[in-house]
Design a protein around this motif. Structure first.
Motif, PDB file in Angstrom:
ATOM      1  N   HIS A 133       7.708 -19.496  -3.230  1.00 36.65           N
ATOM      2  CA  HIS A 133       7.883 -20.951  -3.206  1.00 36.65           C
ATOM      3  C   HIS A 133       8.947 -21.253  -2.158  1.00 36.65           C
ATOM      4  O   HIS A 133      10.140 -21.128  -2.409  1.00 36.65           O
ATOM      5  N   GLY A 134       8.525 -21.601  -0.949  1.00 35.81           N
ATOM      6  CA  GLY A 134       9.497 -21.852   0.112  1.00 35.81           C
ATOM      7  C   GLY A 134       8.806 -22.187   1.418  1.00 35.81           C
ATOM      8  O   GLY A 134       7.575 -22.240   1.506  1.00 35.81           O
ATOM      9  N   LYS A 135       9.598 -22.420   2.461  1.00 37.29           N
ATOM     10  CA  LYS A 135       9.059 -22.724   3.779  1.00 37.29           C
ATOM     11  C   LYS A 135       8.697 -21.429   4.493  1.00 37.29           C
ATOM     12  O   LYS A 135       9.425 -20.441   4.410  1.00 37.29           O
ATOM     13  N   LEU A 136       7.573 -21.438   5.186  1.00 40.59           N
ATOM     14  CA  LEU A 136       7.127 -20.246   5.898  1.00 40.59           C
ATOM     15  C   LEU A 136       7.920 -20.082   7.193  1.00 40.59           C
ATOM     16  O   LEU A 136       8.187 -21.050   7.901  1.00 40.59           O
ATOM     17  N   THR A 137       8.292 -18.840   7.495  1.00 35.97           N
ATOM     18  CA  THR A 137       9.119 -18.552   8.659  1.00 35.97           C
ATOM     19  C   THR A 137       8.534 -17.386   9.452  1.00 35.97           C
ATOM     20  O   THR A 137       7.595 -16.712   9.010  1.00 35.97           O
ATOM     21  N   GLU A 138       9.132 -17.143  10.607  1.00 32.88           N
ATOM     22  CA  GLU A 138       8.727 -16.017  11.438  1.00 32.88           C
ATOM     23  C   GLU A 138       8.953 -14.693  10.713  1.00 32.88           C
ATOM     24  O   GLU A 138       8.190 -13.734  10.876  1.00 32.88           O
ATOM     25  N   GLU A 139      10.019 -14.649   9.901  1.00 34.29           N
ATOM     26  CA  GLU A 139      10.307 -13.420   9.148  1.00 34.29           C
ATOM     27  C   GLU A 139       9.179 -13.089   8.171  1.00 34.29           C
ATOM     28  O   GLU A 139       8.857 -11.918   7.947  1.00 34.29           O
ATOM     29  N   HIS A 140       8.573 -14.115   7.589  1.00 34.15           N
ATOM     30  CA  HIS A 140       7.434 -13.870   6.699  1.00 34.15           C
ATOM     31  C   HIS A 140       6.270 -13.265   7.480  1.00 34.15           C
ATOM     32  O   HIS A 140       5.558 -12.394   6.983  1.00 34.15           O
ATOM     33  N   GLY A 141       6.092 -13.732   8.712  1.00 35.20           N
ATOM     34  CA  GLY A 141       5.057 -13.145   9.563  1.00 35.20           C
ATOM     35  C   GLY A 141       5.329 -11.681   9.853  1.00 35.20           C
ATOM     36  O   GLY A 141       4.415 -10.851   9.863  1.00 35.20           O
ATOM     37  N   SER A 142       6.603 -11.342  10.080  1.00 33.64           N
ATOM     38  CA  SER A 142       6.971  -9.942  10.326  1.00 33.64           C
ATOM     39  C   SER A 142       6.664  -9.077   9.109  1.00 33.64           C
ATOM     40  O   SER A 142       6.215  -7.935   9.237  1.00 33.64           O
ATOM     41  N   SER A 143       6.891  -9.623   7.918  1.00 31.68           N
ATOM     42  CA  SER A 143       6.588  -8.881   6.689  1.00 31.68           C
ATOM     43  C   SER A 143       5.088  -8.639   6.555  1.00 31.68           C
ATOM     44  O   SER A 143       4.656  -7.562   6.128  1.00 31.68           O
ATOM     45  N   ILE A 144       4.307  -9.643   6.924  1.00 37.00           N
ATOM     46  CA  ILE A 144       2.847  -9.489   6.877  1.00 37.00           C
ATOM     47  C   ILE A 144       2.411  -8.406   7.861  1.00 37.00           C
ATOM     48  O   ILE A 144       1.567  -7.558   7.548  1.00 37.00           O
ATOM     49  N   ARG A 145       3.000  -8.428   9.058  1.00 37.37           N
ATOM     50  CA  ARG A 145       2.658  -7.417  10.064  1.00 37.37           C
ATOM     51  C   ARG A 145       2.952  -6.007   9.543  1.00 37.37           C
ATOM     52  O   ARG A 145       2.142  -5.084   9.697  1.00 37.37           O
ATOM     53  N   ALA A 146       4.125  -5.838   8.931  1.00 45.80           N
ATOM     54  CA  ALA A 146       4.502  -4.521   8.411  1.00 45.80           C
ATOM     55  C   ALA A 146       3.508  -4.053   7.356  1.00 45.80           C
ATOM     56  O   ALA A 146       3.127  -2.875   7.319  1.00 45.80           O
ATOM     57  N   TRP A 147       3.068  -4.974   6.500  1.00 45.38           N
ATOM     58  CA  TRP A 147       2.091  -4.616   5.464  1.00 45.38           C
ATOM     59  C   TRP A 147       0.758  -4.221   6.097  1.00 45.38           C
ATOM     60  O   TRP A 147       0.137  -3.233   5.696  1.00 45.38           O
ATOM     61  N   LEU A 148       0.321  -4.986   7.086  1.00 49.29           N
ATOM     62  CA  LEU A 148      -0.957  -4.695   7.738  1.00 49.29           C
ATOM     63  C   LEU A 148      -0.947  -3.323   8.404  1.00 49.29           C
ATOM     64  O   LEU A 148      -1.940  -2.593   8.375  1.00 49.29           O
ATOM     65  N   GLU A 149       0.190  -2.978   9.011  1.00 47.13           N
ATOM     66  CA  GLU A 149       0.270  -1.722   9.757  1.00 47.13           C
ATOM     67  C   GLU A 149       0.607  -0.523   8.872  1.00 47.13           C
ATOM     68  O   GLU A 149       0.593   0.615   9.342  1.00 47.13           O
ATOM     69  N   SER A 150       0.910  -0.783   7.604  1.00 47.77           N
ATOM     70  CA  SER A 150       1.258   0.324   6.708  1.00 47.77           C
ATOM     71  C   SER A 150       0.031   1.041   6.169  1.00 47.77           C
ATOM     72  O   SER A 150       0.136   2.097   5.555  1.00 47.77           O
ATOM     73  N   GLY A 151      -1.157   0.463   6.401  1.00 44.28           N
ATOM     74  CA  GLY A 151      -2.377   1.121   5.953  1.00 44.28           C
ATOM     75  C   GLY A 151      -2.706   2.325   6.811  1.00 44.28           C
ATOM     76  O   GLY A 151      -2.147   2.533   7.887  1.00 44.28           O
ATOM     77  N   GLU A 152      -3.642   3.124   6.341  1.00 45.61           N
ATOM     78  CA  GLU A 152      -4.041   4.322   7.070  1.00 45.61           C
ATOM     79  C   GLU A 152      -4.950   3.937   8.222  1.00 45.61           C
ATOM     80  O   GLU A 152      -5.793   3.049   8.102  1.00 45.61           O
ATOM     81  N   SER A 153      -4.781   4.585   9.364  1.00 46.95           N
ATOM     82  CA  SER A 153      -5.612   4.267  10.521  1.00 46.95           C
ATOM     83  C   SER A 153      -7.051   4.678  10.252  1.00 46.95           C
ATOM     84  O   SER A 153      -7.325   5.605   9.493  1.00 46.95           O
ATOM     85  N   ALA A 154      -7.969   3.977  10.903  1.00 50.27           N
ATOM     86  CA  ALA A 154      -9.394   4.270  10.712  1.00 50.27           C
ATOM     87  C   ALA A 154      -9.721   5.688  11.154  1.00 50.27           C
ATOM     88  O   ALA A 154     -10.540   6.373  10.567  1.00 50.27           O
ATOM     89  N   LYS A 155      -9.035   6.166  12.210  1.00 51.62           N
ATOM     90  CA  LYS A 155      -9.303   7.509  12.728  1.00 51.62           C
ATOM     91  C   LYS A 155      -8.934   8.563  11.697  1.00 51.62           C
ATOM     92  O   LYS A 155      -9.687   9.488  11.422  1.00 51.62           O
ATOM     93  N   ASN A 156      -7.756   8.408  11.089  1.00 49.64           N
ATOM     94  CA  ASN A 156      -7.336   9.373  10.075  1.00 49.64           C
ATOM     95  C   ASN A 156      -8.250   9.322   8.864  1.00 49.64           C
ATOM     96  O   ASN A 156      -8.595  10.330   8.273  1.00 49.64           O
TER      97      ASN A 156
END
Length: 368
Positions: free
Chosen positions: A211-234
């Motif tokens: 519950h709050g205003k969306l910021t650039e830091e929230h975008g960075s958190s989303i990026r970290a989550w997206l990149e924490s998955g396993e690569s398709a190659k692996n």
């Protein structure tokens, strides 16, 4: 047939819903800057009378204006063009026009129904594949996708601070085909009064109860989550022996190099680590060292463009018509944008202004 479930690296699929004036476009841009980082490229498909360009002070992004009729084909063409030009993220602002705008799906159904002598099923038989093609273009894109959607609005009576009943405008369901929210990984609902976002859907679990205003830091958190998955190659079965040789993480010398650079440019260490999706510099993957240095170099360039004198900052405030006062003795500038002027307040933050409840103004102490 069955395999162990593994979350793979993915691209963002985010929906932002809200009534007119709730701050959907600004929220989308802030998330976008955090997701792509300082070197990423952002494209915006603008159906809102070129309103996306009003936030150019937030950072660099490119805009393509879609004018009526708002056909599905125009949206798909814009997505394809952005992919061809190498953009990392596209903001579709707004997706609602493809549904309920001039030339959108609903109008298409009406025209086909009339041609079919009132047979509405005939209209939907053609419209549904068109709508699905737009959904597929978004879901299959190699870019991150953020789509804003207008909410149906309704006025409700609420008690004000004096206990008096007053009307309040609230957002209801998004103006899009029912079930559209299922296509997104994250869906935010933004209110008009305070621009506060809540989540109606969150597969990341990052924004549970948010519950709050969306910021650039929230975008960075989303990026970290997206990149924490396993690569398709692996995930496809690459064995350890097949992995390229070399260090998995950066060397100690590279850690020291980054430490020095962070200190030189005055970067926010926590934000920098969040952008890279790690907890420590030592955890940065070796293949991301170049990206890390580029991010810090971009920070240097951004800092170089920040006004550093009283003359610089007052000239900019005057040009943007932001009211201000100057305390020449203390070399402080007090900016007083109106309460509703969200764009100016966001601009002041980017220039280092801080809100002072004592002065009831945005304040910055400048060099002589």
């Amino acid at each position: 047939m069955f395999q162990k479930a593994v979350r793979k690296r993915a691209k963002a699929r985010i929906g932002i819903c809200g009534p007119a004036g709730s701050g959907k476009t600004m929220s989308a841009l802030k998330l976008a800057f955090g997701i792509v980082g300082p070197t990423g490229k952002i494209a915006v498909l603008d159906t809102e009378n070129e309103s996306a360009s009003l936030y150019a002070h937030l950072g660099d992004y490119h805009v393509a204006v879609i004018k009526p009729p708002f056909t599905v084909e125009k949206y798909i063409s814009g997505i394809r063009e952005a992919e061809k030009l190498g953009y990392d993220l596209i903001i579709i602002d707004s997706l609602s026009h493809a549904w309920a705008g001039t030339g959108g799906i609903l109008e298409f159904v009406d025209s086909r129904t009339e041609s079919a002598k009132g047979n509405k099923f005939a209209g939907w038989r053609e419209a549904t594949p068109k709508h699905n093609s737009l959904v597929d273009a978004m879901l299959q894109s190699q870019m991150h996708v953020i789509a804003t959607m207008r909410s149906k609005t309704e006025y409700v009576l609420v008690d004000d601070e004096r206990g008096k009943k007053v009307p309040k405008k609230v957002g209801m369901a998004p103006i899009q085909r029912e079930g559209m929210d299922f296509e997104f990984t994250l869906v935010f609902d933004v209110d008009q009064e305070r621009h506060i976002a809540t989540t109606s859907k969150d597969r990341t679990e990052i924004f549970d109860g948010f519950h709050g205003k969306l910021t650039e830091e929230h975008g960075s958190s989303i990026r970290a989550w997206l990149e924490s998955g396993e690569s398709a190659k692996n995930h496809a079965g690459t064995t350890q022996e097949q992995q390229p040789s070399g260090p998995k993480s950066i060397t100690q010398d590279q850690v020291m190099e980054l430490e020095t650079k962070i200190s030189e440019v005055g970067a926010d260490r926590d934000k920098f680590l969040a952008y890279l999706g790690v907890n420590r510099l030592e955890d940065i993957p070796a293949e991301r060292m170049t990206a890390a240095l580029k991010a810090l170099e971009a920070k240097t360039k951004k800092s170089d463009g920040t006004p550093g004198t009283v003359t610089d900052i007052t000239a900019i405030l005057a040009a943007r018509r932001i009211p201000f006062k100057l305390d020449e003795t203390n070399k402080e500038v007090y900016a007083t944008p109106s309460y509703q002027d969200t764009a100016s307040k966001e601009f002041l933050k980017t220039k280092g202004f801080k809100w002072s409840s004592s002065y009831k103004a945005w304040v910055i102490k400048m060099a002589a």
